[in-house]
Design a protein around this motif. Structure first.
Motif, PDB file in Angstrom:
ATOM      1  N   ASP A   1       8.054   7.152 -10.761  1.00  0.00           N
ATOM      2  CA  ASP A   1       8.377   6.145 -11.781  1.00  0.00           C
ATOM      3  C   ASP A   1       7.176   5.857 -12.684  1.00  0.00           C
ATOM      4  OD1 ASP A   1       7.145   4.898  -9.573  1.00  0.00           O
ATOM      5  OD2 ASP A   1       7.949   2.942 -10.120  1.00  0.00           O
ATOM      6  N   VAL A   2       5.969   5.930 -12.116  1.00  0.00           N
ATOM      7  CA  VAL A   2       4.762   5.693 -12.922  1.00  0.00           C
ATOM      8  C   VAL A   2       4.500   6.897 -13.836  1.00  0.00           C
ATOM      9  CG1 VAL A   2       2.281   5.208 -12.861  1.00  0.00           C
ATOM     10  CG2 VAL A   2       3.785   4.174 -11.156  1.00  0.00           C
ATOM     11  N   THR A   3       4.625   8.100 -13.280  1.00  0.00           N
ATOM     12  CA  THR A   3       4.438   9.320 -14.083  1.00  0.00           C
ATOM     13  C   THR A   3       5.420   9.334 -15.256  1.00  0.00           C
ATOM     14  OG1 THR A   3       3.726  10.532 -12.116  1.00  0.00           O
ATOM     15  CG2 THR A   3       4.414  11.852 -13.992  1.00  0.00           C
ATOM     16  N   VAL A   4       6.683   9.033 -14.955  1.00  0.00           N
ATOM     17  CA  VAL A   4       7.724   9.012 -15.994  1.00  0.00           C
ATOM     18  C   VAL A   4       7.392   7.957 -17.055  1.00  0.00           C
ATOM     19  CG1 VAL A   4      10.156   8.403 -16.409  1.00  0.00           C
ATOM     20  CG2 VAL A   4       9.559   9.980 -14.556  1.00  0.00           C
ATOM     21  N   GLY A   5       6.897   6.810 -16.596  1.00  0.00           N
ATOM     22  CA  GLY A   5       6.513   5.737 -17.523  1.00  0.00           C
ATOM     23  C   GLY A   5       5.396   6.174 -18.462  1.00  0.00           C
TER      24      GLY A   5
ATOM     25  N   PHE B   1       4.874  18.864 -16.824  1.00  0.00           N
ATOM     26  CA  PHE B   1       5.939  17.873 -16.601  1.00  0.00           C
ATOM     27  C   PHE B   1       7.183  18.407 -17.281  1.00  0.00           C
ATOM     28  CE2 PHE B   1       8.613  14.285 -17.596  1.00  0.00           C
ATOM     29  CZ  PHE B   1       8.500  13.473 -16.471  1.00  0.00           C
ATOM     30  N   PRO B   2       8.362  18.324 -16.629  1.00  0.00           N
ATOM     31  CA  PRO B   2       8.610  17.791 -15.271  1.00  0.00           C
ATOM     32  C   PRO B   2       8.222  18.792 -14.183  1.00  0.00           C
ATOM     33  CG  PRO B   2      10.650  18.597 -16.252  1.00  0.00           C
ATOM     34  CD  PRO B   2       9.596  18.756 -17.303  1.00  0.00           C
TER      35      PRO B   2
ATOM     36  N   ALA C   1      14.942  12.337 -15.415  1.00  0.00           N
ATOM     37  CA  ALA C   1      14.313  11.185 -16.078  1.00  0.00           C
ATOM     38  C   ALA C   1      13.903  11.556 -17.508  1.00  0.00           C
ATOM     39  CB  ALA C   1      13.093  10.719 -15.287  1.00  0.00           C
ATOM     40  N   LEU C   2      13.418  12.783 -17.687  1.00  0.00           N
ATOM     41  CA  LEU C   2      13.017  13.232 -19.025  1.00  0.00           C
ATOM     42  C   LEU C   2      14.234  13.324 -19.948  1.00  0.00           C
ATOM     43  CD1 LEU C   2      10.815  14.314 -20.963  1.00  0.00           C
ATOM     44  CD2 LEU C   2      11.315  16.611 -20.090  1.00  0.00           C
ATOM     45  N   ALA C   3      15.342  13.826 -19.417  1.00  0.00           N
ATOM     46  CA  ALA C   3      16.575  13.945 -20.215  1.00  0.00           C
ATOM     47  C   ALA C   3      17.016  12.565 -20.708  1.00  0.00           C
ATOM     48  CB  ALA C   3      17.671  14.599 -19.381  1.00  0.00           C
TER      49      ALA C   3
ATOM     50  N   ASN D   1       8.914  25.480  -9.233  1.00  0.00           N
ATOM     51  CA  ASN D   1       9.459  25.924 -10.525  1.00  0.00           C
ATOM     52  C   ASN D   1      10.891  26.447 -10.453  1.00  0.00           C
ATOM     53  OD1 ASN D   1       7.077  25.298 -11.762  1.00  0.00           O
ATOM     54  ND2 ASN D   1       6.619  27.342 -12.500  1.00  0.00           N
ATOM     55  N   THR D   2      11.236  27.105  -9.332  1.00  0.00           N
ATOM     56  CA  THR D   2      12.530  27.797  -9.260  1.00  0.00           C
ATOM     57  C   THR D   2      13.717  26.875  -9.562  1.00  0.00           C
ATOM     58  OG1 THR D   2      11.556  29.391  -7.749  1.00  0.00           O
ATOM     59  CG2 THR D   2      13.948  29.314  -7.815  1.00  0.00           C
TER      60      THR D   2
END
Length: 218
Positions: free
Chosen positions: A64-68, A88-89, A97-99, A182-183
């Protein structure tokens, strides 16, 4: 039209070089996770201060912090012509979250560029580096051998060593961790018709020609 990109690829695939080419050609900011954290902490943003609490304790920064922090960064005016996300992501939760975030900011992703190189080739690339013990000059068994075998070009020394993180077992472990991470993301973006895979096992300029052709077609 804004060019909103994610750059993917395993360690040693040449992401850094291609990122620089993209930034130079298309004038969009290259946003790497490390830079974002450093910037947010230096600017003492709300999320930056939260991240610092975890980093100072040696803990992983929670999603949640990274996304923020990513949201704070993508809200800045220099991302209006687009952005290049790197690092990222890292997880499907972060991809979701990025979407959501790009939806809210009205900055939908244009494409995900995946630079694909056979892990065996990457192992050779990443384990090939060795260093002169006397002066620290760096060589590579594939790309840059000393002119006289066993003798440093710079100081004439004869002793060389390899850094621990360049040793085969460390490299294999790093690649395995990244492949596992990554996969699922490659599949995720493929299903959403955003994925463009480029053969990274070519000359650097040939890789760039392929990347550039994709970006021009968007």
């Amino acid at each position: 039209m804004a060019l909103n990109l994610i750059l993917m690829g395993l360690p040693g695939a040449g992401k850094g070089t291609q990122a620089q080419y993209i930034v130079d050609e298309y004038h969009i900011p290259h946003i790497s996770t490390g830079d974002m954290f450093r910037e947010a902490m230096a600017n003492e943003t709300e999320m930056g201060l939260k991240a610092k609490e975890f980093i100072d304790k040696g803990d992983l920064v929670p999603d949640d912090v990274t996304v923020g922090i990513v949201k704070e960064r993508l809200s800045q005016p220099d991302t209006e012509p687009g952005f290049l996300l790197d690092g990222f992501p890292r997880t499907l939760a972060q991809a979701d979250a990025l979407a959501e975030m790009t939806d809210v900011l009205n900055k939908p992703l244009s494409a995900v560029i995946n630079i694909d190189v056979d892990p065996k080739v990457l192992t050779d690339r990443l384990t090939g580096r060795f260093i002169c013990k006397t002066c620290g000059a760096t060589y590579h068994k594939l790309y840059h051998m000393p002119k006289v075998p066993g003798t440093c070009d710079v100081c004439g020394g004869h002793e060389f060593y390899q850094r621990d993180d360049d040793k085969p077992e460390a490299v294999k472990n790093r690649l395995d961790v990244n492949i596992k991470m990554n996969t699922p993301l490659v599949s995720y973006y493929d299903e959403r018709n955003l994925l463009h895979t480029v053969n990274g096992d070519q000359e650097i300029d040939a890789v760039w020609q392929d990347v550039d052709a994709i970006l021009r077609s968007l």
